[in-house]
Design a protein around this motif. Sequence first.
Motif, PDB file in Angstrom:
ATOM      1  N   ASN A 231      45.240  -4.406  78.420  1.00 25.75           N
ATOM      2  CA  ASN A 231      45.883  -5.628  77.946  1.00 25.75           C
ATOM      3  C   ASN A 231      45.019  -6.866  78.158  1.00 25.75           C
ATOM      4  N   MET A 232      44.057  -6.781  79.056  1.00 22.73           N
ATOM      5  CA  MET A 232      43.166  -7.920  79.328  1.00 22.73           C
ATOM      6  C   MET A 232      41.755  -7.674  78.807  1.00 22.73           C
ATOM      7  N   ALA A 233      41.349  -6.407  78.824  1.00 19.94           N
ATOM      8  CA  ALA A 233      39.949  -6.057  78.568  1.00 19.94           C
ATOM      9  C   ALA A 233      39.609  -6.242  77.093  1.00 19.94           C
ATOM     10  N   SER A 234      38.520  -6.943  76.830  1.00 23.74           N
ATOM     11  CA  SER A 234      38.139  -7.164  75.430  1.00 23.74           C
ATOM     12  C   SER A 234      37.155  -6.103  74.964  1.00 23.74           C
TER      13      SER A 234
ATOM     14  N   GLY B 253      35.952  -5.793  87.990  1.00 24.38           N
ATOM     15  CA  GLY B 253      36.485  -4.601  88.660  1.00 24.38           C
ATOM     16  C   GLY B 253      35.473  -3.478  88.665  1.00 24.38           C
ATOM     17  N   VAL B 254      34.561  -3.516  87.710  1.00 28.26           N
ATOM     18  CA  VAL B 254      33.544  -2.463  87.617  1.00 28.26           C
ATOM     19  C   VAL B 254      32.317  -2.869  88.432  1.00 28.26           C
ATOM     20  N   TYR B 255      31.878  -4.102  88.245  1.00 28.96           N
ATOM     21  CA  TYR B 255      30.702  -4.594  88.982  1.00 28.96           C
ATOM     22  C   TYR B 255      31.166  -5.688  89.932  1.00 28.96           C
TER      23      TYR B 255
ATOM     24  N   ASP C 129      33.406   4.134  76.965  1.00 30.46           N
ATOM     25  CA  ASP C 129      33.965   5.011  75.932  1.00 30.46           C
ATOM     26  C   ASP C 129      33.917   4.307  74.594  1.00 30.46           C
ATOM     27  N   VAL C 130      34.205   3.006  74.645  1.00 29.61           N
ATOM     28  CA  VAL C 130      34.308   2.239  73.404  1.00 29.61           C
ATOM     29  C   VAL C 130      32.986   2.331  72.630  1.00 29.61           C
ATOM     30  N   ALA C 131      31.868   2.152  73.342  1.00 26.45           N
ATOM     31  CA  ALA C 131      30.568   2.175  72.671  1.00 26.45           C
ATOM     32  C   ALA C 131      30.340   3.529  72.001  1.00 26.45           C
TER      33      ALA C 131
ATOM     34  N   ARG D 154      22.956 -15.899  77.253  1.00 30.03           N
ATOM     35  CA  ARG D 154      23.212 -16.883  76.188  1.00 30.03           C
ATOM     36  C   ARG D 154      23.523 -16.188  74.859  1.00 30.03           C
ATOM     37  N   THR D 155      23.441 -14.871  74.858  1.00 27.83           N
ATOM     38  CA  THR D 155      23.744 -14.143  73.621  1.00 27.83           C
ATOM     39  C   THR D 155      25.243 -13.851  73.579  1.00 27.83           C
ATOM     40  N   ILE D 156      25.843 -14.198  72.467  1.00 28.36           N
ATOM     41  CA  ILE D 156      27.290 -13.991  72.347  1.00 28.36           C
ATOM     42  C   ILE D 156      27.566 -12.904  71.313  1.00 28.36           C
TER      43      ILE D 156
ATOM     44  N   GLY E 188      41.137  -3.255  89.781  1.00 29.82           N
ATOM     45  CA  GLY E 188      41.878  -2.865  88.577  1.00 29.82           C
ATOM     46  C   GLY E 188      42.178  -1.380  88.515  1.00 29.82           C
ATOM     47  N   GLY E 189      41.951  -0.689  89.623  1.00 30.26           N
ATOM     48  CA  GLY E 189      42.016   0.766  89.563  1.00 30.26           C
ATOM     49  C   GLY E 189      43.267   1.399  90.138  1.00 30.26           C
ATOM     50  N   CYS E 190      44.226   0.622  90.680  1.00 32.52           N
ATOM     51  CA  CYS E 190      45.352   1.288  91.340  1.00 32.52           C
ATOM     52  C   CYS E 190      46.719   0.817  90.868  1.00 32.52           C
TER      53      CYS E 190
ATOM     54  N   GLN F 145      24.351  -0.912  81.418  1.00 34.87           N
ATOM     55  CA  GLN F 145      24.399   0.552  81.381  1.00 34.87           C
ATOM     56  C   GLN F 145      25.775   1.093  81.737  1.00 34.87           C
ATOM     57  N   PHE F 146      26.828   0.331  81.416  1.00 35.10           N
ATOM     58  CA  PHE F 146      28.181   0.790  81.741  1.00 35.10           C
ATOM     59  C   PHE F 146      28.536   2.034  80.922  1.00 35.10           C
ATOM     60  N   ALA F 147      29.180   2.992  81.582  1.00 35.56           N
ATOM     61  CA  ALA F 147      29.518   4.273  80.943  1.00 35.56           C
ATOM     62  C   ALA F 147      30.718   4.089  80.015  1.00 35.56           C
TER      63      ALA F 147
ATOM     64  N   LYS G 293      29.487 -18.333  84.576  1.00 38.57           N
ATOM     65  CA  LYS G 293      29.960 -17.013  84.149  1.00 38.57           C
ATOM     66  C   LYS G 293      30.806 -17.143  82.884  1.00 38.57           C
ATOM     67  N   LEU G 294      30.476 -16.347  81.882  1.00 38.98           N
ATOM     68  CA  LEU G 294      31.317 -16.269  80.679  1.00 38.98           C
ATOM     69  C   LEU G 294      32.339 -15.166  80.902  1.00 38.98           C
ATOM     70  N   VAL G 295      33.590 -15.448  80.593  1.00 35.24           N
ATOM     71  CA  VAL G 295      34.611 -14.413  80.790  1.00 35.24           C
ATOM     72  C   VAL G 295      35.555 -14.329  79.617  1.00 35.24           C
TER      73      VAL G 295
HETATM   74  C1  FAD Z   1      39.710   0.019  86.429  1.00 33.49           C
HETATM   75  C2  FAD Z   1      38.919  -0.007  85.175  1.00 33.49           C
HETATM   76  C3  FAD Z   1      38.791   1.161  84.442  1.00 33.49           C
HETATM   77  C4  FAD Z   1      38.038   1.162  83.274  1.00 33.49           C
HETATM   78  N1  FAD Z   1      37.944   2.323  82.569  1.00 33.49           N
HETATM   79  C5  FAD Z   1      37.206   2.338  81.437  1.00 33.49           C
HETATM   80  C6  FAD Z   1      37.060   3.520  80.672  1.00 33.49           C
HETATM   81  O1  FAD Z   1      37.614   4.570  81.021  1.00 33.49           O
HETATM   82  N2  FAD Z   1      36.299   3.469  79.548  1.00 33.49           N
HETATM   83  C7  FAD Z   1      35.699   2.317  79.134  1.00 33.49           C
HETATM   84  O2  FAD Z   1      35.039   2.307  78.102  1.00 33.49           O
HETATM   85  N3  FAD Z   1      35.830   1.186  79.829  1.00 33.49           N
HETATM   86  C8  FAD Z   1      36.551   1.161  80.958  1.00 33.49           C
HETATM   87  N4  FAD Z   1      36.657   0.006  81.673  1.00 33.49           N
HETATM   88  C9  FAD Z   1      35.886  -1.163  81.267  1.00 33.49           C
HETATM   89  C10 FAD Z   1      36.684  -2.174  80.500  1.00 33.49           C
HETATM   90  O3  FAD Z   1      36.966  -1.699  79.228  1.00 33.49           O
HETATM   91  C11 FAD Z   1      35.861  -3.441  80.496  1.00 33.49           C
HETATM   92  O4  FAD Z   1      35.859  -3.945  81.808  1.00 33.49           O
HETATM   93  C12 FAD Z   1      36.418  -4.489  79.592  1.00 33.49           C
HETATM   94  O5  FAD Z   1      36.494  -4.054  78.282  1.00 33.49           O
HETATM   95  C13 FAD Z   1      35.586  -5.754  79.662  1.00 33.49           C
HETATM   96  O6  FAD Z   1      36.244  -6.747  78.921  1.00 33.49           O
HETATM   97  P1  FAD Z   1      36.617  -8.133  79.570  1.00 33.49           P
HETATM   98  O7  FAD Z   1      37.183  -8.963  78.500  1.00 33.49           O
HETATM   99  O8  FAD Z   1      37.463  -7.983  80.762  1.00 33.49           O
HETATM  100  O9  FAD Z   1      35.178  -8.625  79.973  1.00 33.49           O
HETATM  101  P2  FAD Z   1      34.770  -9.632  81.103  1.00 33.49           P
HETATM  102  O10 FAD Z   1      34.939  -9.022  82.429  1.00 33.49           O
HETATM  103  O11 FAD Z   1      35.426 -10.933  80.891  1.00 33.49           O
HETATM  104  O12 FAD Z   1      33.236  -9.738  80.783  1.00 33.49           O
HETATM  105  C14 FAD Z   1      32.376  -8.665  81.049  1.00 33.49           C
HETATM  106  C15 FAD Z   1      30.922  -9.141  80.823  1.00 33.49           C
HETATM  107  O13 FAD Z   1      30.707  -9.359  79.444  1.00 33.49           O
HETATM  108  C16 FAD Z   1      30.367 -10.701  79.171  1.00 33.49           C
HETATM  109  N5  FAD Z   1      31.046 -11.015  77.929  1.00 33.49           N
HETATM  110  C17 FAD Z   1      32.355 -10.803  77.636  1.00 33.49           C
HETATM  111  N6  FAD Z   1      32.576 -11.080  76.327  1.00 33.49           N
HETATM  112  C18 FAD Z   1      31.405 -11.466  75.810  1.00 33.49           C
HETATM  113  C19 FAD Z   1      30.988 -11.879  74.508  1.00 33.49           C
HETATM  114  N7  FAD Z   1      31.852 -11.938  73.504  1.00 33.49           N
HETATM  115  N8  FAD Z   1      29.709 -12.220  74.324  1.00 33.49           N
HETATM  116  C20 FAD Z   1      28.835 -12.176  75.353  1.00 33.49           C
HETATM  117  N9  FAD Z   1      29.149 -11.806  76.599  1.00 33.49           N
HETATM  118  C21 FAD Z   1      30.426 -11.451  76.817  1.00 33.49           C
HETATM  119  C22 FAD Z   1      30.810 -11.468  80.377  1.00 33.49           C
HETATM  120  O14 FAD Z   1      30.041 -12.608  80.595  1.00 33.49           O
HETATM  121  C23 FAD Z   1      30.618 -10.457  81.491  1.00 33.49           C
HETATM  122  O15 FAD Z   1      29.293 -10.432  81.894  1.00 33.49           O
HETATM  123  C24 FAD Z   1      37.405  -0.023  82.844  1.00 33.49           C
HETATM  124  C25 FAD Z   1      37.542  -1.197  83.577  1.00 33.49           C
HETATM  125  C26 FAD Z   1      38.279  -1.196  84.746  1.00 33.49           C
HETATM  126  C27 FAD Z   1      38.409  -2.445  85.530  1.00 33.49           C
END
Ligand code: FAD
Length: 1253
Positions: A351-354, A273-275, A370-372, A407-409, A45-47, A366-368, A264-266
């Motif tokens: 647009n995809m990231a929640s 892309g991060v892990y 910004d949102v948190a 199992r925690t949502i 997701g980085g390029c 321990q993801f770094a 896997k929950l998604v």
């Molecule tokens: C290239 C790139 C750059 C990024 N840069 C930044 C940045 O600069 N700053 C920043 O803050 N973030 C950054 N991110 C992180 C990004 O914001 C997160 O990857 C994204 O928000 C995760 O959301 P997702 O819906 O894709 O999660 P998913 O990938 O679908 O899920 C991530 C994890 O969370 C779990 N999960 C998801 N939703 C729930 C829920 N409701 N309850 C319980 N478990 C859940 C999933 O099981 C999975 O383990 C970056 C990511 C990428 C790929």
Amino acid sequence: MERKLVFAVNGERFELAKVDPSTTLLEFLRTRTRFTGPKLGCGEGGCGACVVLLSTYDPVSDQVKEFSVSSCLTLLCSINFCSVITSEGLGNTKDGFHPIHQRFAGFHASQCGFCTPGMCMSLFSALVNADKTSRSEPPCGFSKITKFEAEKAIAGNLCRCTGYRPIADVCKSFAADVDLEDLGLNTFWKKEAKDANVGRLPCHDQGKICTFPEFLKFEIKSSVDILDNSKNTGLPESQWYRPSSIRELYELLNSDSFSKSRVKLVVGNTGSGVYKENDLYDKYIDLKGISELSVIRRDSEGISFGAAVTISRAIEVLKERKESEPHSNKRLVFNKIAEHMDKVASPFIRNMASLGGNLIMAQRSQFASDVATILLAAGSTVCLQMASERLVLSLESFLERPPCDDRTILVSVHIPSWSSAMESSSGIDGCIVSEPTREANILFRTYRAAPRPLGNAVAYLNSAFLAHVTSDKISRDLIILNLHLAFGAYGTEHAIRARKVEKFLVGKVMTASVLLEAIKLLKETIIPMKGTPHSRYRSSLAVAFLFKFFQPLVKDLIVPEKNGPVDSSGVAGITDYPNGDINECADILSHRVSHSEQLNNPNVILSSKQLVEFSNDYHPVGEPIKKAGVEIQASGEAIYVDDISSPKDCLFGAFVYSTTPLARIKGITFNSTLASQKVIAYISINDIPKEGKNIGGSNIFGTEPLFADSLTVCAGQPLGIVVAETQRHANMAARQANVQYSTENLEPPILSIEEAVRRSSFFYVPPVFYPQKVGDLSKGMAEAEHKILSAEVKLGSQYYFYMETQTALAIPDEDNCIVVYSSSQCPETAQGVIAKCLGIPDHNVRVITRRVGGAFGGKAVRAIPVATACALAAFKLHRPVRMYLDRKTDMIMTGGRHPMKINYSVGFRSDGKITALHVDIFINAGITEDISPIMPHNIIGALKKYNWGAFSFDAKVCKTNLPTKSSMRAPGEVQGSFIAEAVIEHVSSFLSMDATSVRKKNLHTHDSLILFYEGCTGDAPEYTLPAIVDEVASSARYLDRLEIIRHFNICNKWRKRGISLMPLVYRVALRPTPGKVSILSDGSIVVEVGGVEIGQGLWTKVKQMTAYALGQLSVDGTKNLLDKVRVIQADTLSMVQGGWTAGSTTSESSCEAVRLSCNILVSRLMSLKQSLEEKMGRVSWDTLISQANMQAVNLSASTYWVPDSSSVVYLNYGSALSEVEVDILTGGTTILRTDLIYDCGQSLNPAVDLGQV
Ligand SMILES: Cc1cc2nc3c(=O)[nH]c(=O)nc-3n(C[C@H](O)[C@H](O)[C@H](O)COP(=O)(O)OP(=O)(O)OC[C@H]3O[C@@H](n4cnc5c(N)ncnc54)[C@H](O)[C@@H]3O)c2cc1C
Ligand code: FES
Ligand code: FES
């Protein structure tokens, strides 16, 4: 009822009964459709190379939503009933190209082209969404997009070859508020004619592309009832589940089949892309179907977002103006959060990231995030579902809990409304002074420092601060009433509140000493975890951000920040607000903070000016024609190695590499996982045929092994390759390899230059690559008035970052032959190495390279092990095998630029004239020679750009247990130039002189040039460097700006500017090069050259030269010969002695070989032309060629051009001047302006050459 996955790609319907749920959209598009537009650049997701447009349809509102996504992270099953558009879907060779493609072509905005389809899709998405807004209609031909939005449309799309200016120009050309004349060189209008107008651009026609096909709308409408009534709208056949409620989710999780599976929950799956996932999952649960997770509620208390809401959607909502919140103060927090979220990742990730996925990653892994951090400062709360229990917690408590289980949502997150009424309406637990009803101003700011300000760079540290500030009616002092200070990403388990600092500050009047005390407390709080890179920098950033936030409030710290000597618009003193009125106080505070932010804003619009001289003397050579094949690059139809369809039975390989620098290999096993079950074969040194050799690379200095034998000599050394049915499975399986190492009785590895020197571990440098010293050093030193003895400079390594990683496809052929498609700068050498490894003659190996997605030297020697390993596996398994290295493997195995250590001693006079320089150079070459023995030659060549008086040196090429370092864009020249400038800067600062005057004092005269560059200097008039330096200085107003900068630096404490002008001398060395030109019976022309098209525009220049040279025949039709010429791929059996594409000389030498071949044809055709003209008057090109065919004229000619001794080496000159601003608090740098003059003689194609800048 069996459910199928239904979706559309470029208007075509796809229906799949069963899919591996871990399949990504990109993998599907690239392996199961004919579309090659979406490329794989990083898989993280980085390029942006894989960006496509995804559209969804809501049958109730009859609305289509379009947004860009990175297809490498989007899971295929998640796009049920969606429509996908790739760059081919916008336009293509058959249906005509889209205006976006045409403008990329016309603005010269694509070189290797690997990034271009993704860029096109990001831009398209931005245009579609801008045109949907209620803004007023733009003038015909423009979009509703603004130039600011247009420039940001491609944020996050990386391009490694093309300067971003032409790409930004393409984007801005759609914006009505752009001044078209400001855009760069293009084929639509002549710059000097000042006739730029939108009518000349390929017309933007909004709505031309159907993003959502009617048939899919119809299917959605007709299935809506079925979907509504079903409990689970997933794809159970594919192990993809989509519960519609939390209850359904837990029913699934608690069922037997789930408890025994890897689940896997998604939501957006961007977390992968991060892990990186090392193993496969059995089942996926898509949380997007749970309506509660998508709900957004906004009321006077604040805004609640369901956890599955995307970051993009959250930004939209946070920016929305509500009638109920007329006062901007009320929206401040929401607006600032939205602004910060706009810097998170890139549009196609947001647009995809929640929001929920982000917070879960922050909490669990321990993801770094910004949102948190920013939501923490805003006093947010979260709602969690744990089996049957529901819990509402402050975000802070949530982050502090032990990592939540799978199992925690996370159900929702709530951001409270904040107003000047001091407390948040939800009464959050800030540090509050005990006067809760007091009226106050709210301040909220967020900060982040990252390697890049926008797009896909995780922060070094982020922070967000919320404060309520009031003024004492009598003393007018500012008092902090309430404070939240949040910090994250600095090497902490999760974002934190700096509680001690908050407690200290609340209730205090802001003075310098209070702030200083707060800073001391903060330093005790922000301590990165052990092993965090740049930890001191991160800690100092925390202080810097706190200081930035509070500085405008501290009355004894007001320092005017000004833009220039006459700019008095800087901030006023804190006591300037009249009568102590609280609202005016707010305005002033707000003005102060935003003013300083604006000055540091990375979002200013880029602008540029180009001056190019054209000549028609050799039409069409020298003309700025667009790049050959650029439209198909933009549409994604251009074929790179990985775009070649996989042949029947094709297998895929991935390297297993050593993770230890020096060890005996005791054995290799594979962990017993789902991924390792996918291994079909493991190929290692034992599989090399007995007639063959363990060889994986070769050059004039020797060979290198393909695989480690029983001893591995560097981390990253290939041990073998895992072969599987798909590339993803091969990559995952390779990560399951378990290598047993032993270091018993081995010396420690050599990992540094110092250790190599201590153990005398050096490669031999042949005398021919060891340049001559100049003059007598002791005499030069004796003439010096000052000396600097034994100063040190160190240079690190650098990765190539070609967008297309190393790749090859090997196909066994009859009679012990093999065809290998390789992304290579030297197919000829690859051919030889493969033949030796397999133990077959060279003529059994055909290496073909059509185009390369960026190379930069990294695809010379370093591409060969990949091609050879692939060929070996194919040879052994009798099946086609392809390899496309994942980015991590590529970065680990491909060594990059040479790190270096340099010690120098320099003698000089008080006027800045240097009289003697001695340098000791230590080059870290890694484990094998590669091209490293030429490094001393190249470094010294560049270092000699100044007249050092007497010059001596010693250079050692160190052998270390690191991956082999190789050629990389101007190998050695970059470092040599850097060393020279470091010496000049050092001398200037010693003498307190302006560095530019020291540079000028030491520029060569023609006489000294001859001394330093013996045999390649040319006559005195050819030495243009002093004139170029003067020209840059005067056209860029160097002296005026120097004065302005001096003044700026006096006026500004926390921002400083610098300006620097430097010269460049580059020694060009030409190599023998083949060329072949053939005219076919219909008059079309096919050209072969030894060189490879790597984005540098080789084919375009060769086409121009062919048209020019055959144009000498002057028959009717030769004016348009350009369209008749096709340059074809490099093929080692068709064009032998192809050599290397390297050293910035391939285009000119290939053009010369082609010109000579054309001359042969011209001489063969000239007499026929004359005799035809005598008989029939003017003849046309087609007639001439058909007559030549009938008369059996040989219409194919080839040459092997060998440069003569007078032109084999020569010097190139250039000069550049840059003005840079440094933010003293954060270390952030901004290049404010660069002026550059390059004397390239007469450019073969200025547009192509300018594209590099
Ligand atoms: C290239 C790139 C750059 C990024 N840069 C930044 C940045 O600069 N700053 C920043 O803050 N973030 C950054 N991110 C992180 C990004 O914001 C997160 O990857 C994204 O928000 C995760 O959301 P997702 O819906 O894709 O999660 P998913 O990938 O679908 O899920 C991530 C994890 O969370 C779990 N999960 C998801 N939703 C729930 C829920 N409701 N309850 C319980 N478990 C859940 C999933 O099981 C999975 O383990 C970056 C990511 C990428 C790929
Ligand atoms: S963003 Fe998908 S390949 Fe790089
Ligand atoms: S043209 Fe952008 S990566 Fe090569």
